[in-house]
Design a protein around this motif. Structure first.
Motif, mmCIF file in Angstrom:
data_model
loop_
_atom_site.group_PDB
_atom_site.id
_atom_site.type_symbol
_atom_site.label_atom_id
_atom_site.label_comp_id
_atom_site.label_asym_id
_atom_site.label_seq_id
_atom_site.Cartn_x
_atom_site.Cartn_y
_atom_site.Cartn_z
ATOM 1 N N TRP A 95 82.564 -23.852 -38.029
ATOM 2 C CA TRP A 95 83.239 -23.512 -36.787
ATOM 3 C C TRP A 95 82.333 -22.683 -35.877
ATOM 4 N N ARG A 97 79.216 -22.674 -35.702
ATOM 5 C CA ARG A 97 78.170 -23.535 -35.151
ATOM 6 C C ARG A 97 78.653 -24.315 -33.930
ATOM 7 N N ILE A 98 79.789 -24.990 -34.071
ATOM 8 C CA ILE A 98 80.215 -25.801 -32.938
ATOM 9 C C ILE A 98 80.740 -24.942 -31.796
ATOM 10 N N GLN A 99 81.351 -23.843 -32.146
ATOM 11 C CA GLN A 99 81.865 -22.945 -31.116
ATOM 12 C C GLN A 99 80.700 -22.405 -30.276
ATOM 13 N N GLY A 101 77.761 -23.843 -30.000
ATOM 14 C CA GLY A 101 77.199 -24.987 -29.287
ATOM 15 C C GLY A 101 77.938 -25.258 -27.991
ATOM 16 N N VAL B 38 71.980 -29.718 -25.374
ATOM 17 C CA VAL B 38 72.548 -28.472 -24.852
ATOM 18 C C VAL B 38 73.449 -27.762 -25.857
ATOM 19 N N THR B 39 73.904 -28.470 -26.875
ATOM 20 C CA THR B 39 74.718 -27.796 -27.883
ATOM 21 C C THR B 39 73.850 -27.353 -29.053
ATOM 22 N N ALA B 42 74.340 -28.956 -32.422
ATOM 23 C CA ALA B 42 75.592 -28.703 -33.140
ATOM 24 C C ALA B 42 76.558 -29.866 -32.989
ATOM 25 N N ILE B 43 76.528 -30.507 -31.858
ATOM 26 C CA ILE B 43 77.437 -31.615 -31.605
ATOM 27 C C ILE B 43 76.654 -32.828 -31.170
ATOM 28 N N TRP B 95 90.243 -24.743 -23.346
ATOM 29 C CA TRP B 95 89.287 -24.454 -24.397
ATOM 30 C C TRP B 95 89.169 -22.944 -24.634
#
Lengths: 112, 112
Positions: A95, A97-99, A101, B38-39, B42-43, B95
DNA sequence: TGAGGATACCTCGAACCAAAAGGTATAACA
DNA sequence: TGTTATACCTTTTGGTTCGAGGTATCCTCA
């Protein structure tokens, strides 16, 4: 037949459940209300989400349960196992990591 | 028949696309790589995700496209419309809400 | 020249998760 | 006595994402 990966941001219900159970044992119905509460009403997961996740976590050994009669009703209390704590740590990492990102993507240059 | 709401944390691919297009016009293939970049890796969203979202955003008026031949290939550049900017603002708000909610849940008391 | 990889577009089918609603049963309250 | 709250559970539905496949052009380099 190729088994597809889980969607990239799934597992949040699972994460929240494990996190709450880290603090203390809780039962399903309690967890439903608790999630709404601790997320400041931002996230509201129904019983149709919670119970199946609880059951699958127990099946794979992340949780153990015990039934406690209270009044005339029965509550099923869930507690973290060792494996559950590991699982929690992993999900927290994912979480984060993606947050991070997404935050990077959103903040980056031009709000031109 | 009851129409069920979209899953509580969907719309992130859409959010990322709109955000990138806020800075400048881009084409599909470029967006695929850009999101990964840009992430911070991560994504990673494949073309099977990007193109359909792009098309649906164009259909509902959030994006407008123009084809540009470059070399022997054709690129389809997408740009935000007014409606797209509104949509972006809404998704950013959504978000922020859930991200904050989850952060609260994770940080709260006992890491006992 | 011709094979392979990168660029660039696209779509379809399967997988997966969460939403909603429905089902059972007891307790409390009015 | 009927309605609301507690407490468990499952099934159906719906929407999104994933993966793989399909077409075509360009460039590199053997």
């Amino acid at each position: 037949m190729a088994k597809s990966n889980p969607p990239f941001m799934s597992g949040v219900p699972e994460l929240l459940l494990l996190r709450l159970l880290q603090t203390r044992e809780m039962y399903g119905y309690e967890l439903v209300r608790s999630i709404r509460e601790v997320t400041g009403e931002a996230i509201s997961l129904g019983e149709g989400v919670i119970y199946p996740v609880l059951h699958s976590l127990e099946r794979n050994g992340s949780l153990k349960s015990k039934r406690k009669p209270v009044g005339g009703r029965t509550r099923v209390y869930y507690a973290l196992t060792r494996k559950g704590r590991d699982r929690l740590a992993k999900l927290q990492g994912d979480w984060h990591r993606i947050q991070t990102g997404i935050a990077t993507a959103l903040e980056s240059p031009g709000h031109a």
